[in-house]
Every structure is written in C-alpha cells, then in structure tokens.
Design a protein around this motif. Sequence first.
Motif, PDB file in Angstrom:
ATOM      1  N   ARG A   9       0.829  -1.189   0.000  1.00 53.69           N
ATOM      2  CA  ARG A   9       0.000   0.000   0.000  1.00 53.69           C
ATOM      3  C   ARG A   9       0.863   1.237   0.000  1.00 53.69           C
ATOM      4  O   ARG A   9       0.642   2.186  -0.705  1.00 53.69           O
ATOM      5  N   ILE A 171      -5.486 -10.393  -1.212  1.00 55.91           N
ATOM      6  CA  ILE A 171      -6.924 -10.235  -1.005  1.00 55.91           C
ATOM      7  C   ILE A 171      -7.393 -11.188   0.082  1.00 55.91           C
ATOM      8  O   ILE A 171      -7.291 -12.407  -0.068  1.00 55.91           O
ATOM      9  N   ARG A 172      -7.875 -10.610   1.157  1.00 60.19           N
ATOM     10  CA  ARG A 172      -8.341 -11.413   2.274  1.00 60.19           C
ATOM     11  C   ARG A 172      -9.489 -12.328   1.831  1.00 60.19           C
ATOM     12  O   ARG A 172     -10.322 -11.923   1.019  1.00 60.19           O
ATOM     13  N   SER A 173      -9.520 -13.526   2.371  1.00 60.62           N
ATOM     14  CA  SER A 173     -10.585 -14.509   2.112  1.00 60.62           C
ATOM     15  C   SER A 173     -10.540 -15.142   0.726  1.00 60.62           C
ATOM     16  O   SER A 173     -11.480 -15.815   0.324  1.00 60.62           O
ATOM     17  N   SER A 174      -9.488 -14.913  -0.030  1.00 60.18           N
ATOM     18  CA  SER A 174      -9.391 -15.654  -1.293  1.00 60.18           C
ATOM     19  C   SER A 174      -8.300 -16.712  -1.130  1.00 60.18           C
ATOM     20  O   SER A 174      -7.260 -16.456  -0.541  1.00 60.18           O
ATOM     21  N   SER A 175      -8.585 -17.906  -1.647  1.00 60.60           N
ATOM     22  CA  SER A 175      -7.627 -18.997  -1.454  1.00 60.60           C
ATOM     23  C   SER A 175      -6.735 -19.127  -2.683  1.00 60.60           C
ATOM     24  O   SER A 175      -6.855 -18.358  -3.629  1.00 60.60           O
TER      25      SER A 175
ATOM     26  N   TYR B 395     -11.193  -4.259  12.949  1.00 62.58           N
ATOM     27  CA  TYR B 395     -10.575  -5.220  12.031  1.00 62.58           C
ATOM     28  C   TYR B 395     -11.540  -6.381  11.799  1.00 62.58           C
ATOM     29  O   TYR B 395     -12.145  -6.897  12.730  1.00 62.58           O
ATOM     30  N   ASN B 396     -11.671  -6.778  10.557  1.00 60.44           N
ATOM     31  CA  ASN B 396     -12.538  -7.906  10.225  1.00 60.44           C
ATOM     32  C   ASN B 396     -11.675  -8.959   9.544  1.00 60.44           C
ATOM     33  O   ASN B 396     -10.989  -8.682   8.570  1.00 60.44           O
ATOM     34  N   ARG B 397     -11.725 -10.166  10.069  1.00 54.90           N
ATOM     35  CA  ARG B 397     -10.857 -11.239   9.579  1.00 54.90           C
ATOM     36  C   ARG B 397     -11.159 -11.614   8.124  1.00 54.90           C
ATOM     37  O   ARG B 397     -10.289 -12.035   7.376  1.00 54.90           O
ATOM     38  N   GLY B 398     -12.414 -11.459   7.746  1.00 54.19           N
ATOM     39  CA  GLY B 398     -12.785 -11.897   6.401  1.00 54.19           C
ATOM     40  C   GLY B 398     -12.884 -10.779   5.382  1.00 54.19           C
ATOM     41  O   GLY B 398     -12.599 -10.967   4.199  1.00 54.19           O
ATOM     42  N   VAL B 399     -13.281  -9.614   5.848  1.00 54.72           N
ATOM     43  CA  VAL B 399     -13.623  -8.535   4.920  1.00 54.72           C
ATOM     44  C   VAL B 399     -12.652  -7.359   5.075  1.00 54.72           C
ATOM     45  O   VAL B 399     -12.407  -6.897   6.175  1.00 54.72           O
ATOM     46  N   MET B 400     -12.130  -6.894   3.967  1.00 52.65           N
ATOM     47  CA  MET B 400     -11.198  -5.768   4.004  1.00 52.65           C
ATOM     48  C   MET B 400     -11.976  -4.454   4.040  1.00 52.65           C
ATOM     49  O   MET B 400     -13.171  -4.414   3.777  1.00 52.65           O
ATOM     50  N   GLU B 404      -9.221  -0.688   0.866  1.00 48.60           N
ATOM     51  CA  GLU B 404      -8.301  -1.773   0.482  1.00 48.60           C
ATOM     52  C   GLU B 404      -8.842  -2.567  -0.700  1.00 48.60           C
ATOM     53  O   GLU B 404      -8.095  -3.007  -1.569  1.00 48.60           O
ATOM     54  N   ALA B 444     -13.430 -14.409  -2.725  1.00 42.70           N
ATOM     55  CA  ALA B 444     -13.551 -13.731  -1.429  1.00 42.70           C
ATOM     56  C   ALA B 444     -15.003 -13.353  -1.128  1.00 42.70           C
ATOM     57  O   ALA B 444     -15.457 -13.460   0.011  1.00 42.70           O
ATOM     58  N   THR B 447     -16.678 -16.511  -0.094  1.00 43.19           N
ATOM     59  CA  THR B 447     -16.178 -17.051   1.168  1.00 43.19           C
ATOM     60  C   THR B 447     -16.544 -16.175   2.358  1.00 43.19           C
ATOM     61  O   THR B 447     -16.984 -16.673   3.391  1.00 43.19           O
ATOM     62  N   ALA B 448     -16.358 -14.868   2.205  1.00 39.94           N
ATOM     63  CA  ALA B 448     -16.557 -13.990   3.361  1.00 39.94           C
ATOM     64  C   ALA B 448     -17.907 -13.271   3.331  1.00 39.94           C
ATOM     65  O   ALA B 448     -18.330 -12.718   4.339  1.00 39.94           O
TER      66      ALA B 448
END
Lengths: 383, 497
Positions: A9, A171-175, B395-400, B404, B444, B447-448
């Motif tokens: 970032r 990217i969070r939550s993408s595998s 802060y959210n573990r799954g969602v930015m 972002e 994502a 999943t989230a």
Amino acid sequence: MPKLNLTRREFLKVSGTSLFLAGLPLPGFTKDKPPGTISVIMLEGGMDGLTAVPPFGDPNLSKMRNSLTPDNYLKLNSFFGLHPSFQYFSGLMAKNNASIVHATNFPYILRSHFEGQNLMQGGGLSPFSETSGWLGRSLELAKLPGRSLSLDMPLILRGTDRNDNFYPASIRSSSNLKTKLIDMISMFHSKEGSSVFKKVSKKSAQKDSIVPRDPASLAKYAGKAMSQEGGPLSSVIKVTQFDTHANQGADEFGKHGKLLKLVDEIIAGYREGLGDAWDNSIILTLTEFGRTVRVNGTWGTEHGYGSAGLLAGGSITKSRVISKWPGLAENEQFEKRDLMSTIDYRSVCAACIEKSLGLDHDIIADKVFFTPELPRVYDYIFS
Amino acid sequence: MNEQFRIAHKLGLMFLHDTPLPKDVKAWTISQLHAKSPALGIKKIQISTKTEPKEWPKSHQPDLLERDNMFSTYKYNRKREEMGLDGHTSEAAKRDNERKNLLGKLDQLKFAHRNVYGDDQVKLRFTAFWANHFTTGNIWDNQNHIGHAIDEAILANLNGNFAHMLYKMTTHSSMLTYLDNCWSCGENSQEAIWARKDGFQAGLNDNLGRELLELHTVSPTAKYTESDIKNAANVLAGWGIWPGRITGDDELLSTEQRHKKLYEMGGTINSWDFFKKTHAEPGTKKVLGKVIPAGKGGLKHLTDFLSSHEHTINYISFKLAQHFVNDNPSKADVDYIKKAWKTGNGNLDQIHTAVIERAISSKEPKFQWPMTWLFQVVRLSGATYFKGWDELEVYNRGVMDAREIFEELGQSFWHERQPNGYPLDKREWLSGEMFERRIRFADAIYTAGYPTSNPDEIMDRIGANETTRNLVNSLSRRKDQFIALMCSPELMGLENA
C-alpha cells in the motif's frame, strides 16, 4: 501476510511506481540469446531536464530559474552539473558506466501529457496512431515473447500477445488459485478472454513470490530476474508525479528532487540485482516532455518540450554528456518558453535497442519507429 | 441474460436478489434517471439475520464547511507535529488526527454502500462515468473533498445541464486543488504586482486551464493554441482556496481565525464559491475566439461557451457511447447522442436518455470496469461484502476495508492518478493480473460475504445463456461454480467462446 500488504500500500500510494518485465524466452527457444538487456524507467508527468542536469555554464540558467536550480549540484564538466539527488548515478558516471543526453525529446511539441505519453510509449508518428509500443515491437522483431510485472499492460510493451504479466495479489478470504477451475473458465471464453485466462492459469501453477514494493526493491527484483539464464530481457518501471506545476523545489528535499532520488535508487537497485549481467545491460529514462525554462507563478513549471535522458549500464564504457546545446536565451528557446530539443530521443531508444537486442538500425528505424531516415546515434553512446 | 438483466448489466448494477423485475425495462431504465438517491448502507454486518439498508446518518456525512474545517485542523495539527509541540508528536496523536479529520476511508465506504444498496443504479453508473470524466485524484491531500464532489457536484446535478455540472466541478475544491489552481494568479494581478515588488514569485499556473480544454471539454481536436490555454488559465486565476493551511511559516490558526482570514481574502468561507479578487487577471480574455469578461463572472461565461462547443459535444458523446454502448461505437450511436445533446441544449436527462436508447438497441456485449463488476457480483448474489459504517475502525478477519478492496482491484476514484481517468474500452484491462483479481474477488465474496443466492438460482433469475450454464455445470463444488459464473464471458461482458 499483513506486512507485505502494508509495504504494498505504501508503495502504491507514496511512490506510484510500477514494474513491468518483458522478453522472456520460452523454454526450448532456439534463437541465439541477444547481446544484452534493456530496461526503461518511464518518468510520467514531464521530468525537468534543467533541474536534473543543470547547464550551469549557460549564463541564463541562474537568471531564469534560480529558485529551481540546486546550489549543491555535482559538477560533470565545465558546463553541465548533476542534481544532488543523483548520488549513485554520479558514481556510475565516474566509473564510465553512465551517460546523459540533453536537450532531447520525442518529436512532440503540443505539451499534452496524454498525447506525449502515448507517443513516448507507442513510438508512432502521431498520438494514438499505434496500438502497440516501441519496446513490444522490438521484442517481437527479435522474436522474444515477453512477460511484464504489473496490474495493467503498459502500451510500451504491447505488440505481441505472447506478453504476460505478474503482480502478487493480497486479497483477504481468497484462497490459492486452482488451475482446473481457471482452465475451465478459459475454455468458455472467446479468443481474447480465453488467452488472458490461460495466462492466469499458467501463473496458478507457479509459486507466489514475495516482492517488496519500494522502487529500489522492484528494480533489484527486475535486475535479478533479468540476470538469470532464460530470464526476461526487458523491464519497464514507471515513476509518476513529475508534473510539478506548484512548489517544485530545487534541491534533493524538494518535490522534483525527491522524485529524482527515486530514479537514482531505481538505478542502484538495477545495478545490485543485475550482478554480472550488468556488463551487458542498458537502462534508459523516458519522459513525455521537459518543463518551461522560467519558473511559473506558483513556484513550479508548466509543460515544456526538451528534457534530458539518463542512460546507465555496463553497455556504456565511456561516460559523457551528449548534447547539441541550443542555449537558454529567450530567442533560443522553443516558442520563447521551453528548452529546445536538438536530438530526437527516438534515435537514443533505437541505439539502445540495437545494442541490447542486436537488431539492425535500419530495421528499427523503419519497423519500430516508422521513420527510415531516423539518425543513428549509436556511436555517440556506445563507441 | 434476459432483457432486464442484460440492460442492468450494461447500464446499471444489477437488480438486488430480492427486487421484483420491471416489465417494461426500457421505461424503467429511463425513469431511473429521476430515482431518489439517499446514501443507503448498513451500520453493521450481520450474517444470521438480514440487515435492511438504511440511510447513512448525518453525523457520517459532513457538509463542505465541516470537511474544510476538518482538513484544515488536520493540516495545522501536522504542522504542530513538525514543530514538535506537546501532545502532537506521538504515534497515537498522529493516528488520532487522521481518524478524526480525514474522510477518504469513510467516503470510500459510503461510495461502496451506495453502489451495493442503492435503488438508483442507473444514476450511479452515470455518476461513475462523470466522476471519471472529471477525475480529481488524491493529490495535495484532497481526500476530504473527492467524495463530496462526486455526491454534490455530479450525482446531485445529474438532472440538470452539462454546463452547470461543468461549472460546479471546475469550481469545486477537489478540482481546484487537484489541478493546482488555488495558488495561481494573473501576471498583472494585484498579488503578482505586490510579489514582484517584494521579490517573491507569484503568477499563473496553467494546469487546470489546459485540462479544462483538453480533457473536460473541447479536446485537442479543437486545435486550441498555447494562448487559448493561457487565457483559460487567466480566467481561472483567483478561483479557489486550498482548504489546508492558509498561512505560511509557523503561524497556527484556530478555525475562527482561519474563517476571519478567509473573509478578508474572498469575502466568504464557502470554498465552493471562493474567488480572490487580488489574484484575478484584469481585462478581458479571448479563448477559442470567444471574448470572456474580467472578474468572477468570467468563468461562467467560459464554461457555458465551452459546454456548447461543437468539439465538446463530439468528444463527450463519443466517450459516453464508448462507455455504455460499445468499445467501438458506430457513427450512428455517436450521432444519436450528439443530436440529443444539441436538441436539449446540453440537458443531461436528454443526453442520458439517448445513451440508454442506444445501449439497449445495441446487442453487443460491453466489458465492465472492475469496480462495476464487483458491485454487480455483490448485488446479484446478495452477499454482504462491505463493512458497516460503525465498523470502520474494527478489524474484520474476512472482509477488508472498502479502501483496500478498491486498491487491490486496481480501480478507485480516490487513487493518486492522472487527470485523464480510467480507460473506457477493454484493451488496457485485458491483462492476466486484472483477470486474476476477478477470480480472487469472486472467491472472497463467496467465502466472506455469505451470498444468499446460489449459482443455480442466480442463473435462473438472470436467464443465463447456454455457455454460462455449461461452464457452471462443468464444475461440481458450489464455490467453483460461483467463481466461474461471475467470471463467465456473460457477466464480464465479453464474447462467448
């Protein structure tokens, strides 16, 4: 990986720099390896050549742009100085591994960023006339499929659909990507969509690499990749925000000076990453235009014409400032406002292509720049 | 896709999973131009029970004056930090200053919410087009003003005239800051004369004058000269005040002191109508042959003249057709929009209606921007992929964060970028990395975001074509099916194989 995320970032926001790698020979590719590598640093917004390489021997310099010229420039000869931001580059000049071309530009005089950037990347005869870039066409002529490192594909490298790119995602939550799924998606797309998804599929089979995102690390990464057997033969790094209409500054702490420092760090990064491959490398800067000779009303400069080009790499064996100096007096300026351009920068690009990719000048002039009469300046730079 | 979704794909953001579909979709699309536009969103993410979108609280939507004040406070606090003043140098104090006074993060979330929950999808698409046409990227820290410009200069003026929108954008702090006009003054202005006497630098900055001609109105086809650019800049000289620190050196102003100074400089504290007479260039100016009178009113003469210029109409009609109808619009498409522009004297309702008609009659697919696609995926699936307005700092573990998400997507109106905006055709977006982002974001969101509709339900509702169904049915896992559906040629707006 939160840490990488943050660096990334930081990189995107602060420096606005992107890296592109290209010219990756395919496995089993039989053509002889070309003589060297070519890297381009694109300076977007219009780099001020008179600040970067101040011609202190010209009496009009201090008269017309005192507030834009650093006091502590490094002396290159009795006429030209070097901005203090170029510490590393000055060392390369001392080692005969760097040169400067001054009062130069692509033949474009209308001062629009977007036309100018299109020309400096496309290398066409008029803005927006080309859908491919001069480096992409050169790689195609040398029969070198390419690969770039970025989110988008810059015009300069377009010209062969064998080009590919790479830019790690976070990217969070993408595998992890699944090759089978992507292959299936690719299959149901038509030609263009399909070929792009195929590239994604190929990538999914590779391991993700972690690349720090500051410009010097990007350059080091690019240099290292190019130094490897079968690695890319070309890379492009983009630095933005040279369009300093206000508060341009003079020294290394000013707005323009900080950007020049980034360029210096990029060159240092390349040197480190290239290792022994430095000897056959050439790195050149590219900008859409220079800036006005006089300072404007808001301590900045407006869009101009002539600028300076920086060249570095082991392919250079004698450092020099190559210039047919037009002078800074008002009647010597272009349209009484800009530094005149007396050297067509396309010739400089052509010389670098000739040196690195081993193409004949006449072919480059004709097929890459569509200008058969383009002067050959190879000897001025490389002899 | 059935006609409702084909049109919502091209001109809207897709019908939410639980909305009834209109019977006469063309009439619905045109009526959308007058839909109400409250900023809808959610307070908190709730997975177990469905959250009804509500209007954003007023406390989270500061007006322009408050935005200016916050930004100025932020800048003066930064100055206090530089000066090493007590209570301003710790990391906690710096974070606090950002959290309290900067609005980029909040505004990006609001923008995302509007696009995901809004009942005004067609208006939002036109808003995005104009926000891109009048790009004001994040330069000189203008993040507090970009969102305001999008909402108040563009969205709020969509039913008016192009000339009005042009004037409101040109005079907005977001634009005057982004293209450096706040600091410009005419060569013969009082300010320049004083400065020369004292040996200081003051004078013209042509950045906005140039882009006003090149990008916002007539474009280079009008063959304007450097003198036209300089004169446009002279008309603009005096306009704007940077909402940050308005004093130099170590002078620290309170908000009241700052307002007092603003009254002295421009006779108002309204930064959207701020004209410094001392910076104005005296005398009339000539731009593209048109004589523009001196003074504050000159700019309106100029923007009115430019907005009805033949080259402006040609250039922007082409851009509209390229964005909404086809990457390579036909002459007939462009001519149709031009005609509506001329008939209605720049009335945006008439222009947008013409765009809608051409987009509907053209059966060609249209490749969608990454951000448009993302909003469409979220709306189609009923996923909850953006945080609530109360969760900005959580802060959210799954969602930015929305910020972002846009960054990873490679497209945001808050990015630091060049004034020509994002490309309207697909060429520059056709890269492996850009396509990889679509796969990862579809993953994502699945999943989230806990979609409420499964791929089969979505395909039935939109009337997915044969290719899409075959692609989805070739996969067995629900998640893979979802990703494939969202990355199908049909939903990306590309040709089928």
